[in-house]
Design a protein around this motif. Structure first.
Motif, PDB file in Angstrom:
ATOM      1  N   LEU A 318     114.082 -20.311  11.659  1.00  0.00           N
ATOM      2  CA  LEU A 318     112.846 -20.464  10.699  1.00  0.00           C
ATOM      3  C   LEU A 318     112.021 -21.371  11.463  1.00  0.00           C
ATOM      4  O   LEU A 318     112.344 -22.250  12.324  1.00  0.00           O
ATOM      5  N   ALA A 319     110.741 -21.539  11.102  1.00  0.00           N
ATOM      6  CA  ALA A 319     109.811 -22.399  11.580  1.00  0.00           C
ATOM      7  C   ALA A 319     108.636 -22.950  10.768  1.00  0.00           C
ATOM      8  O   ALA A 319     108.757 -21.958   9.670  1.00  0.00           O
ATOM      9  N   PRO A 602     105.985 -15.124  20.126  1.00  0.00           N
ATOM     10  CA  PRO A 602     106.696 -14.113  20.807  1.00  0.00           C
ATOM     11  C   PRO A 602     107.976 -13.900  20.547  1.00  0.00           C
ATOM     12  O   PRO A 602     108.734 -12.976  20.410  1.00  0.00           O
ATOM     13  N   ALA A 603     108.724 -15.308  20.066  1.00  0.00           N
ATOM     14  CA  ALA A 603     110.150 -15.183  19.475  1.00  0.00           C
ATOM     15  C   ALA A 603     110.310 -14.264  18.071  1.00  0.00           C
ATOM     16  O   ALA A 603     111.097 -13.756  17.863  1.00  0.00           O
ATOM     17  N   LYS A 608     113.843 -13.485  17.043  1.00  0.00           N
ATOM     18  CA  LYS A 608     114.634 -14.553  17.004  1.00  0.00           C
ATOM     19  C   LYS A 608     113.909 -15.436  15.975  1.00  0.00           C
ATOM     20  O   LYS A 608     114.806 -16.182  15.357  1.00  0.00           O
ATOM     21  N   ILE A 609     112.769 -15.530  15.486  1.00  0.00           N
ATOM     22  CA  ILE A 609     112.241 -16.150  14.435  1.00  0.00           C
ATOM     23  C   ILE A 609     111.844 -15.403  13.160  1.00  0.00           C
ATOM     24  O   ILE A 609     111.313 -14.162  13.350  1.00  0.00           O
ATOM     25  N   ALA A 632     103.005 -10.326  15.739  1.00  0.00           N
ATOM     26  CA  ALA A 632     103.947 -11.561  15.396  1.00  0.00           C
ATOM     27  C   ALA A 632     104.380 -11.761  14.136  1.00  0.00           C
ATOM     28  O   ALA A 632     105.326 -11.825  13.478  1.00  0.00           O
ATOM     29  N   LEU A 633     103.230 -12.009  13.275  1.00  0.00           N
ATOM     30  CA  LEU A 633     103.231 -12.457  11.625  1.00  0.00           C
ATOM     31  C   LEU A 633     103.825 -11.208  11.165  1.00  0.00           C
ATOM     32  O   LEU A 633     104.503 -11.344  10.128  1.00  0.00           O
ATOM     33  N   LYS A 634     103.642  -9.698  11.532  1.00  0.00           N
ATOM     34  CA  LYS A 634     104.027  -8.670  10.757  1.00  0.00           C
ATOM     35  C   LYS A 634     105.581  -8.389  11.080  1.00  0.00           C
ATOM     36  O   LYS A 634     106.238  -7.640  10.478  1.00  0.00           O
ATOM     37  N   SER A 635     106.006  -9.107  12.325  1.00  0.00           N
ATOM     38  CA  SER A 635     107.378  -8.964  12.772  1.00  0.00           C
ATOM     39  C   SER A 635     108.210  -9.811  11.944  1.00  0.00           C
ATOM     40  O   SER A 635     109.566  -9.721  12.052  1.00  0.00           O
TER      41      SER A 635
END
Length: 906
Positions: A318-319, A602-603, A608-609, A632-635
């Motif tokens: 989480l972030a 990238p994480a 990973k995130i 990234a946001l779609k991942s």
């Protein structure tokens, strides 16, 4: 000291002031119409006349020096009769249509006429009303000559306060005319539409157009802090019927009664914008559309999904990002939620992509990652200014105004910038270096300083370490070598080094042109090196001074929205610090530093995130390599955003929680000079039945409790008290103290270590925060991506005067969009001619990461082989092109240098 008697009262004053100043200092009122303190004392209106014993004639108080033994009458029959006569003369040519005048209720002439009982003029007008000029083509300002009294306040304000000189004085026979730049040609004039002239005008001759929407007696004023750049300008929001209708500049410590066009005209329309997000939204996974939800539905979903991810993948999956445009108190609660509920240090803010290099670089060399001196101190009574990679006229306009003032008053100016910025024409030296060569430039400066024995040897010996290693490195950076690297003349480099080093007071002022590079942190340390070599730290008019980009970038870092630091830059790696926060917050905390925002993306792509919470940021628009950010946001498995508007980032969220603007809440911002200033609630949109919004800190507190952390309800003032209890540099700061008479004028600058501590205007006096200052051994390394045969042009990016970051605020002010509303790319005329591109033509710009369309602006602002774009506009956002190559220290992207090609669209 001198002694005088004014109206029978014995007073004392310092020698050298005017009668008016002495009177005002002692609470004695003398009226004026043309006088502006420290700006204009021409005495042309003659309203300030007074009697002085022993003189037959009346004298103008504004420009008559007070002398020892003077006996003065300010309100005698003779004085009053003279003032009545002058008002009588002024009214002869004045349009007295007061009921339709926007200044009605605030007109200084109207107030004086009422006081002196002058209702009609007995003199014949010398000019007919229909002959007088009316200019209203400017989107914000209007000039009505029929109400002008030729006091020249506007002329003097524009020339000597803003330093712009856009207003002229002309003559038509016996008539003096004020030539205001608000006619049909207003776009081609020097006018910046800042409105400082209109605030100075004592009548309704020069007004903001919006003044017709209200009268003074219908409103209330709320003192607050501007939400745009980090200058921290103070102003009053003018509120009528729960709606902000105007902004009036206040005499704040950083703006001194001045505002820029964004502060005056672009800071409130967005608050009442009809496209505000008015209630919680949850995305329907089947349709992809957002649907209205109750607060319980939205918060329960957010809490349960984040805790589900934490249980399944661990805390570090989480972030959460805080918002550097939000108050300190909000930022503090975001990072606290991430650390106590998510159980990770994966928290950050947008300083990561702009000024994290300043935090990291200055912390390593000096011990504190912040501006060393106040704005006023580095723009007044200084001998020289070294301005590197900063365009304050556009990015920090009120600072730019003060630099123009400084140059007018004799300060030497060295501009180091790849572009011809506005301040270039005021500069004694412009080093038009190639993009990405800041370190080579600085090393060349230091080579000359050492070779010519211009350094402060005593300061270097007593207060620094690392000199020998640095001296060995810069020995190789001869003027000839640096001139070749930077594409400048070696003679100009030598002249600049001598000018800076030999000046008694000479600050270094820098901005994103230094930090937004893959070697940004080392670039910052190079600035620090130059200052230390010359002993220009820890004293007035000197220092290393980063101009922070957004209103609370400094505060967001101060509040611990960083993966490596708790509030007050207390290190996550320090067991004693962790223990302190564990005891205060009552929960076990992660002992491992988190990952930076620029590494979160990238994480996320790597898996990973899994979950991300963003409060008020729009990385799709602001971060480098837009394609990469969207992917990234779609991942992510789950993405939540707390926002005012449906931004490009918000469109990708699973849940949107509606936020409140700065004008709807209490709190504080920390400006670029470490000054903590109040933000105050002016309007309450929850009174509008269309809105189902909540205070941002209440939302965060509710989420914390739903995720299992027992966070008590707290007001903004109580949150600041908790901050002070845990943060030594903020220990003496509270809302109560900031609201007190003690702090009414200057607020407090951290470090402020106790409740009776006065704050710290100048850092590192006598000793650096780290002990000895570190002269960091910097070597020049070229940027990560340079032009080649396929992509032959440099691209640089930056801001323009009329807009702010993503335009979420300024884009909702029609006048600003009228002035500047579309994307463009600056090109050198040689490149444009070679490519067959004409000024104003639509072009295609491409990099290895994307392609956009934009409009060419052809000229000589950039050198051959170089281009420049603003990132504000969605019709051609340059961040589709920029390179996400990261600085090794602070993980900041290289916005300022990438390789592109530009093609004519056929």
């Amino acid at each position: 000291m001198i002694k005088l008697i004014i109206d029978g009262q014995a007073v004392t004053s310092e020698d050298g002031g005017s009668i008016l100043k002495v009177a005002r200092d002692n609470g004695i009122k003398i009226p004026t119409l043309c006088y502006l303190e420290d700006v204009s004392e021409v005495g042309s209106c003659r309203i300030c006349v007074v009697e002085v014993e022993g003189r037959d004639e009346l004298v103008t108080a504004c420009n008559t020096p007070a002398a020892d033994g003077m006996v003065i009458l300010t309100n005698s029959d003779k004085v009053r009769e003279s003032r009545k006569t002058m008002l009588n003369l002024i009214l002869a040519n004045h349009n007295k249509d007061c009921f339709n005048c926007g200044k009605n209720g605030m007109c200084e002439l109207e107030a004086l006429c009422r006081e002196y009982e002058v209702e009609e003029s007995t003199y014949v007008p010398t000019k007919k009303q229909e002959q007088k000029v009316y200019k209203d083509q400017n989107p914000f300002l209007v000039y009505d000559e029929s109400k002008c009294i030729q006091c020249q306040r506007c002329v003097n304000t524009c020339a000597h306060v803003t330093g712009r000189k856009a207003i002229d004085v002309k003559r038509d026979g016996t008539h003096m005319l004020i030539d205001l730049p608000f006619g049909e040609d207003w776009k081609s004039t020097l006018c910046e539409s800042c409105g400082n002239c209109s605030q100075a005008c004592p009548t309704g001759a020069l007004t903001e157009k919006r003044r017709k929407e209200y009268r003074e007696w219908q409103t209330k004023k709320v003192r607050t802090t501007c939400p745009h750049c980090a200058t921290g300008c103070q102003y009053d929001l003018v509120v009528k019927d729960n709606k902000i209708v105007d902004v009036i500049a206040a005499d704040g410590p950083s703006n001194h009664g001045k505002l820029c066009v964004k502060g005056r005209s672009g800071s409130f329309d967005f608050v009442h914008s009809p496209d505000r997000i008015k209630y919680p939204l949850i995305k329907n996974k089947k349709t992809g559309e957002f649907e209205r939800a109750s607060w319980d539905e939205a918060l329960d979903l957010v809490a349960s999904k984040f805790m589900e991810i934490k249980k399944k993948y661990g805390s570090d999956s989480l972030a959460g990002f805080a918002c550097s445009r939000s108050p300190n108190e909000d930022v503090y609660m975001v990072q606290k939620m991430v650390r106590t509920c998510f159980g990770t240090n994966n928290t950050d803010n947008c300083a990561r992509v702009c000024h994290s290099a300043s935090v990291a670089g200055l912390a390593m060399t000096l011990g504190s990652g912040a501006m060393t001196n106040p704005i006023y101190d580095i723009t007044h009574d200084v001998d020289a200014i070294l301005l590197v990679g900063s365009n304050p006229e556009e990015a920090h306009p009120v600072v730019g105004m003060q630099i123009r003032q400084a140059v007018q008053n004799g300060t030497k100016l060295i501009v180091v910038d790849p572009r011809d910025i506005g301040l270039t024409k005021y500069a004694d030296i412009h080093l038009k270096i190639e993009p990405g060569t800041n370190i080579a430039f600085a090393n060349g400066m230091m080579h000359i300083m050492i070779e010519e024995n211009l350094i402060d040897k005593k300061f270097v010996e007593e207060r620094t370490e690392g000199f020998e290693e640095l001296a060995e490195i810069v020995k190789d950076y001869t003027p000839e070598k640096v001139a070749k690297i930077c594409h400048i003349e070696k003679e100009r480099l030598i002249e600049a080094a001598r000018m800076y080093a030999t000046a008694n007071k000479a600050p270094i002022i820098y901005c994103l042109g230094v930090t937004e590079h893959s070697e940004g942190t080392r670039g910052v340390m190079s600035m620090s090196n130059m200052a230390m070599l010359c002993g220009k730290l820890g004293r007035e008019g000197c220092g290393v001074n980063p101009l922070r980009g957004q209103n609370n970038v400094q505060g967001a870092c101060d509040m611990g929205a960083m993966p490596t630091d708790f509030p007050g830059y207390q290190k996550v790696k320090n067991p004693d610090v962790v223990k302190k926060f564990e005891e205060a917050w009552g929960v076990e905390l992660s002992k491992e530093p988190g990952i930076h925002a620029t590494d979160v993306f990238p994480a996320a792509i790597e898996g990973k995130i899994k979950g991300l919470y963003i409060y008020g940021e729009d990385p799709v628009v602001t971060d480098a390599d837009t394609t990469h950010i969207i992917k990234a946001l779609k991942s992510l498995d789950f993405f939540v955003i707390q926002e005012l508007f449906m931004t490009e980032t918000a469109q990708l969220a699973d849940v949107i929680l509606p936020g409140m603007s700065y004008a709807e809440k209490e709190g504080t911002f920390s400006n670029t000079e470490r000054r903590v200033q109040r933000v105050r609630k002016a309007v309450d949109l929850t009174q509008n039945p269309e809105f189902d919004i909540r205070l941002d800190t209440d939302i965060i507190i509710d989420l914390m409790n739903r995720m299992g952390y027992p966070q008590k309800q707290m007001t903004s003032a109580e949150i600041m008290d908790e901050i002070a209890s845990l943060t030594p540099s903020f220990a003496g700061i509270s809302h109560e103290r900031l609201d007190s008479e003690e702090c009414a004028k200057n607020a407090l600058q951290w470090p402020c270590t106790s409740k009776d501590h006065p704050g710290t205007p100048i850092m590192h006096v006598g000793k650096f925060s780290r002990g000895l200052g570190w002269l960091y051994p910097t070597e020049y390394t070229p940027s990560k991506e340079l032009p080649d045969e396929e992509y032959p042009l440099f691209l640089m990016t930056g801001r323009i005067l009329y807009h702010y970051t993503t335009r979420a605020m300024t884009g909702r002010t029609p006048g600003l969009m009228e002035i500047e509303g579309k994307s463009f790319i600056e090109m050198n005329e040689q490149d444009a001619d070679r490519l067959g591109i004409k000024d104003g033509e639509l072009v295609k710009a491409s990099s290895r990461r994307g392609t956009i369309q934009t409009t060419a602006r052809v000229g000589t602002k950039v050198s051959p082989g170089e281009t420049w774009m603003p990132f504000h506009f969605p019709d051609g956002n340059c961040n589709w092109l920029t390179n996400a190559a990261l600085d090794p220290f602070c993980r900041i992207p290289e916005y300022k240098v990438c390789a592109i090609k530009v093609e004519k669209i056929k």
